[in-house]
Write a protein that holds these residues in place. Structure first.
Motif, short mmCIF file in Angstrom:
data_model
loop_
_atom_site.label_atom_id
_atom_site.label_comp_id
_atom_site.label_asym_id
_atom_site.label_seq_id
_atom_site.Cartn_x
_atom_site.Cartn_y
_atom_site.Cartn_z
N GLN A 12 39.34 25.99 65.22
CA GLN A 12 39.78 24.34 64.82
C GLN A 12 38.45 23.61 64.95
OE1 GLN A 12 42.88 22.66 66.99
NE2 GLN A 12 43.32 24.70 68.18
N ILE A 13 37.32 24.11 65.42
CA ILE A 13 35.86 23.51 65.20
C ILE A 13 35.70 23.23 63.84
CG2 ILE A 13 33.50 23.66 65.86
CD1 ILE A 13 35.54 23.38 68.23
N PRO A 14 35.34 21.99 63.34
CA PRO A 14 34.86 21.78 61.98
C PRO A 14 33.66 22.78 61.57
CG PRO A 14 35.04 19.65 63.38
CD PRO A 14 34.88 20.77 64.27
N ASP A 15 33.45 23.08 60.37
CA ASP A 15 32.60 23.77 59.75
C ASP A 15 31.14 23.24 59.88
OD1 ASP A 15 34.51 25.67 59.08
OD2 ASP A 15 34.51 24.81 56.86
N THR A 16 31.12 22.10 60.25
CA THR A 16 29.60 21.15 60.16
C THR A 16 29.32 21.54 61.53
OG1 THR A 16 30.98 19.40 61.17
CG2 THR A 16 30.49 19.45 58.78
N LEU A 17 29.87 21.99 62.50
CA LEU A 17 29.38 22.19 63.83
C LEU A 17 29.60 23.84 64.32
CD1 LEU A 17 28.22 21.07 66.42
CD2 LEU A 17 30.42 20.96 67.30
N PRO A 18 28.39 24.65 64.37
CA PRO A 18 28.77 25.98 64.62
C PRO A 18 29.53 26.20 66.06
CG PRO A 18 26.56 25.67 64.29
CD PRO A 18 27.33 24.37 64.01
N GLY A 19 30.72 26.92 66.01
CA GLY A 19 31.61 27.05 66.97
C GLY A 19 30.80 27.96 68.31
#
Length: 392
Positions: free
Chosen positions: A168-175
């Motif tokens: 669910q982490i946005p693609d803009t932030l590496p999980g």
């Protein structure tokens, strides 16, 4: 989010946010260890102006100053009479030149390209130049990074989220990920046999033997840890399941200088967004040049990109987007305001005088306005033995 590479297109907005104009003085004195006051700095004197991205400087012989205009790909010299001359131009148009330092009549610097721009070729060549203008390529630390990747085993991002939450982490932030291969030598500091390099892309300190070109890892720097609260998760569009967990940002070393104790002092950016949302997260560490030991000296800095250690052991730090040069008095762990200046990028000390590059980043559509200034410290450092062969 990850790299020191500064895009010119973002600078105008950052400068407007700071709302700063010409060079100005700090508000007043600070207290050093043992209640010894550090006086208000003297009046700044401008030595050179109209410079394009002067992000790095060092002090040479005969009162000279060497500095880089990174975006222009040049290494320049300011002589005692105020004349500026180019001593090296990047071998390939578009290459960056930075990371300048000096020792024993020789000047060291880096020529960079391709940092954080995969699949563009990544180079980070450490070079030297003599006073007669003879240039030597010593080693390519980007090649060392490509084959060794010292932080390959370090996990960045979230370390304890389950797979469902990570999705669910946005693609803009590496999980969650481990250290990738990337190199951007941003600062150098010569020793007797090795040149120590702060690699802002590699997240580490490496040492280059200046005679053989052999490169070794000195230390991988600790991640910058941010605790994700519910409010922070909401503001960055993170799922509710991320709240209450820590996010490990990459460290980004930006400068490296010897201290009086024989340790290397290193400034680091936090590897994530610079701004009020996450607070002042830049740090200064001390690193053993031989035993990979890393110790935190101070934190709570806003984009520290340059530092200098005075003869008496005080640490001066250029906070690029903080709009000031701060001082960490010897024996303390808290940085205090010292001198308000716009966009300071680097600092150096000769005796009782502080040199700095300011207005170091150009705004969109504006002519270069970078400056080199000097400021009397009046701290009593003249009573301490010299640390620098060029303290003349």
């Amino acid at each position: 989010m990850r790299r020191i590479i500064i895009r010119v297109s973002t600078v105008a907005a950052l400068t407007a946010l700071m709302g700063m104009g010409a060079v100005g003085l700090g508000a007043g004195p600070v207290q050093a260890a043992g209640n010894k006051p550090l006086p208000v700095p003297g009046v700044p004197e401008t030595l050179a102006s109209g410079l394009l991205s002067p992000l790095s400087l060092t002090l040479g012989s005969s009162q000279s100053v060497y500095f880089t205009q990174n975006f222009a790909g040049s290494l320049d010299k300011l002589d005692a009479k105020g004349a500026v001359s180019t001593v090296y131009q990047a071998s390939v148009p578009g290459h960056e030149v930075g990371a300048v330092s000096s020792r024993f009549g020789r000047t060291y610097f880096a020529e960079n390209a391709g940092a954080g721009e995969d699949p563009a070729p990544n180079i980070g060549i450490i070079k030297s130049i003599t006073s007669a203008g003879k240039v030597r390529s010593i080693a390519d630390v980007a090649q060392y990074e490509a084959t060794h990747n010292p932080d390959a085993s370090v996990t960045y991002g979230f370390r304890d989220l389950d797979a469902a939450c990570l999705q669910q982490i946005p693609d803009t932030l590496p999980g969650s990920y481990t250290g990738v291969t990337d190199s951007h030598p941003y600062a150098t500091e010569p020793g007797l046999f090795e040149i120590y390099v702060a690699d802002a892309g590699g997240n580490d300190i490496v040492a280059v033997n200046q005679f053989t070109g052999r490169v070794r890892t000195v230390a991988v720097l600790p991640p910058s840890i941010t605790h994700v609260t519910a409010a922070l998760a909401a503001s960055f569009g993170l799922p509710d399941c991320a709240a209450g967990h820590d996010y490990y940002f990459e460290p980004v070393p930006t400068d490296i200088r010897w201290g009086r104790d024989g340790w290397l002092y290193v400034s680091t950016l936090p590897g994530g967004p610079e701004g009020a949302a996450l607070g002042a997260r830049g740090s200064v560490y001390k690193v053993s040049p031989w035993f990979s030991t890393v110790r935190l000296v101070a934190s709570g800095l806003v984009s520290p990109t340059g530092l200098a250690v005075s003869r008496s052991g005080d640490i001066y730090v250029a906070e690029l987007f903080g709009g000031q040069i701060s001082v960490i008095p010897r024996g303390t762990s808290t940085a205090q305001p010292f001198l308000a200046v716009p966009l300071p990028a680097d600092v150096a000390i000769r005796g009782g005088t502080l040199y700095a590059t300011v207005n170091a980043l150009p705004g969109d559509g504006t002519p270069p306005a970078g400056q080199i200034i000097k400021v009397p410290l009046n701290t009593g450092d003249e009573n301490y033995p010299s640390m620098n062969q060029y303290d003349d």
